[in-house]
Design an enzyme around this catalytic site. Structure first.
Site, mmCIF file in Angstrom:
data_model
loop_
_atom_site.group_PDB
_atom_site.id
_atom_site.type_symbol
_atom_site.label_atom_id
_atom_site.label_comp_id
_atom_site.label_asym_id
_atom_site.label_seq_id
_atom_site.Cartn_x
_atom_site.Cartn_y
_atom_site.Cartn_z
ATOM 1 N N LYS A 163 98.853 -72.443 -35.914
ATOM 2 C CA LYS A 163 97.829 -73.230 -36.637
ATOM 3 C C LYS A 163 98.290 -73.485 -38.070
ATOM 4 O O LYS A 163 99.494 -73.593 -38.323
ATOM 5 C CB LYS A 163 96.471 -72.532 -36.566
ATOM 6 C CG LYS A 163 96.083 -72.156 -35.135
ATOM 7 C CD LYS A 163 94.655 -71.734 -34.974
ATOM 8 C CE LYS A 163 94.392 -71.391 -33.512
ATOM 9 N NZ LYS A 163 93.001 -71.094 -33.217
ATOM 10 N N SER B 149 91.517 -65.616 -27.864
ATOM 11 C CA SER B 149 91.527 -64.175 -28.148
ATOM 12 C C SER B 149 92.425 -63.379 -27.202
ATOM 13 O O SER B 149 92.097 -62.244 -26.840
ATOM 14 C CB SER B 149 90.106 -63.607 -28.176
ATOM 15 O OG SER B 149 89.350 -64.234 -29.201
ATOM 16 N N ASN C 153 100.447 -70.359 -31.143
ATOM 17 C CA ASN C 153 99.874 -71.449 -31.933
ATOM 18 C C ASN C 153 99.609 -70.885 -33.329
ATOM 19 O O ASN C 153 98.620 -70.199 -33.546
ATOM 20 C CB ASN C 153 98.572 -71.936 -31.270
ATOM 21 C CG ASN C 153 97.910 -73.042 -32.064
ATOM 22 O OD1 ASN C 153 98.484 -73.558 -33.019
ATOM 23 N ND2 ASN C 153 96.701 -73.405 -31.668
HETATM 24 P P1 PGA Z 1 93.149 -67.247 -30.777
HETATM 25 O O1 PGA Z 1 93.481 -68.831 -30.778
HETATM 26 O O2 PGA Z 1 94.189 -66.585 -29.915
HETATM 27 O O3 PGA Z 1 93.236 -66.843 -32.219
HETATM 28 O O4 PGA Z 1 91.784 -67.090 -30.209
HETATM 29 C C1 PGA Z 1 93.904 -69.482 -29.604
HETATM 30 C C2 PGA Z 1 94.077 -70.956 -29.890
HETATM 31 O O5 PGA Z 1 93.254 -71.540 -30.578
HETATM 32 O O6 PGA Z 1 95.060 -71.574 -29.420
#
Ligand code: PGA
Length: 254
Positions: free
Chosen positions: A11, A215, A9
């Site tokens: 984002k 995470s 992801n």
């Molecule tokens: P992260 O995000 O691995 O940076 O914690 C996971 C997500 O929001 O899909």
């Protein structure tokens, strides 16, 4: 065996040039996917076509949108329909990420509408659920997640639900460096599968991939993915580093 999936992801990160360089670097890094494993890349809208083209001919690699709208078409300036996504060859869409629920007020009912749109256009939803910290502290996470599933998914038929991927992402673990323990992840994934089994039967529940997100890193992916009800991960930060995401893909259950 259920599909094992490493989903990135990205984002709202990366320029087009950085995104292309990330994929080039990943494709030059040794990783392998068998016929039961997939890598999915959740890419910002403007780069979907470019990144989709990079993965043409790469077995078991798919590109996903990070959102879509509830309506088929029309006067909804700035929105993106499911039909638009399928018309450019996109196969997956992330639905109901906690950031969309929080910053864009997406309700369980709205997510149900988005899911209906996806399924009527053969776009596979990666449906996100997960509790905030205060719910976890009150030990109410099981009923909280169950309500999310019921209100967004349980109007679906058995045939429709089998097209699903569910991602359990405890909000307190997203981008915080604080991963759920292996036991916490397994307990919730088992709970989700039990809730699905109660509605759709155990055989159906056993076919649905449930990913863990929050995470996930190159250093902890192997242990989390080894849990019996964890079928891979939805990965934010660590998916922006090619070498790390390659390790995460290679950590999927064989
Ligand atoms: P992260 O995000 O691995 O940076 O914690 C996971 C997500 O929001 O899909």
């Amino acid at each position: 065996m259920r599909k094992q999936i490493a989903a990135a992801n990205w984002k709202m990160n990366l320029t087009l040039q950085q995104a292309e360089a990330l994929v080039d670097e990943l494709l030059a890094t040794p990783f392998s996917l068998n016929e039961n494993q997939q890598a999915v890349f959740g890419v910002p809208f403007p780069y979907l076509i470019a990144i989709h083209n990079k993965f043409i001919g790469k077995n078991n690699c798919y590109v996903s949108a990070q959102n879509c709208y509830t309506k088929k078409s029309g006067a909804y300036t700035g929105e993106t329909s499911v039909e638009m996504l399928t018309s450019i060859g996109i196969t997956y869409v992330i639905i109901g990420h906690s950031e969309r629920r929080e910053f864009f007020n997406e309700s369980n009912a709205m997510l149900a509408e988005k899911i209906n749109c996806c399924l009527s256009n053969n776009l596979k939803p990666i449906f996100c659920c997960g509790e905030p910290l205060q719910i976890r502290e009150a030990e109410s996470q099981n009923s909280f997640v169950e309500t999310q599933l019921k209100e967004s998914l349980f109007h679906l038929t058995v045939e429709q639900i089998t097209n699903f991927i569910i991602a359990y992402e405890p909000i307190w673990a997203i981008g915080t460096g604080k991963t759920a323990s292996n036991e916490q992840a397994q307990q919730m994934h088992k709970h989700i599968r039990t809730v699905l089994a109660n509605n759709y039967g155990l055989d159906v529940a056993n076919t649905i991939s449930i990913l863990y997100g929050g995470s996930v890193k190159a250093t902890n992916a192997g242990d989390i993915f080894a849990q019996p009800d964890v079928d891979g991960g939805l990965v934010g930060g660590a998916s922006l580093v090619a070498a790390d995401f390659a390790v995460i893909i290679n950590s999927l259950k064989k």
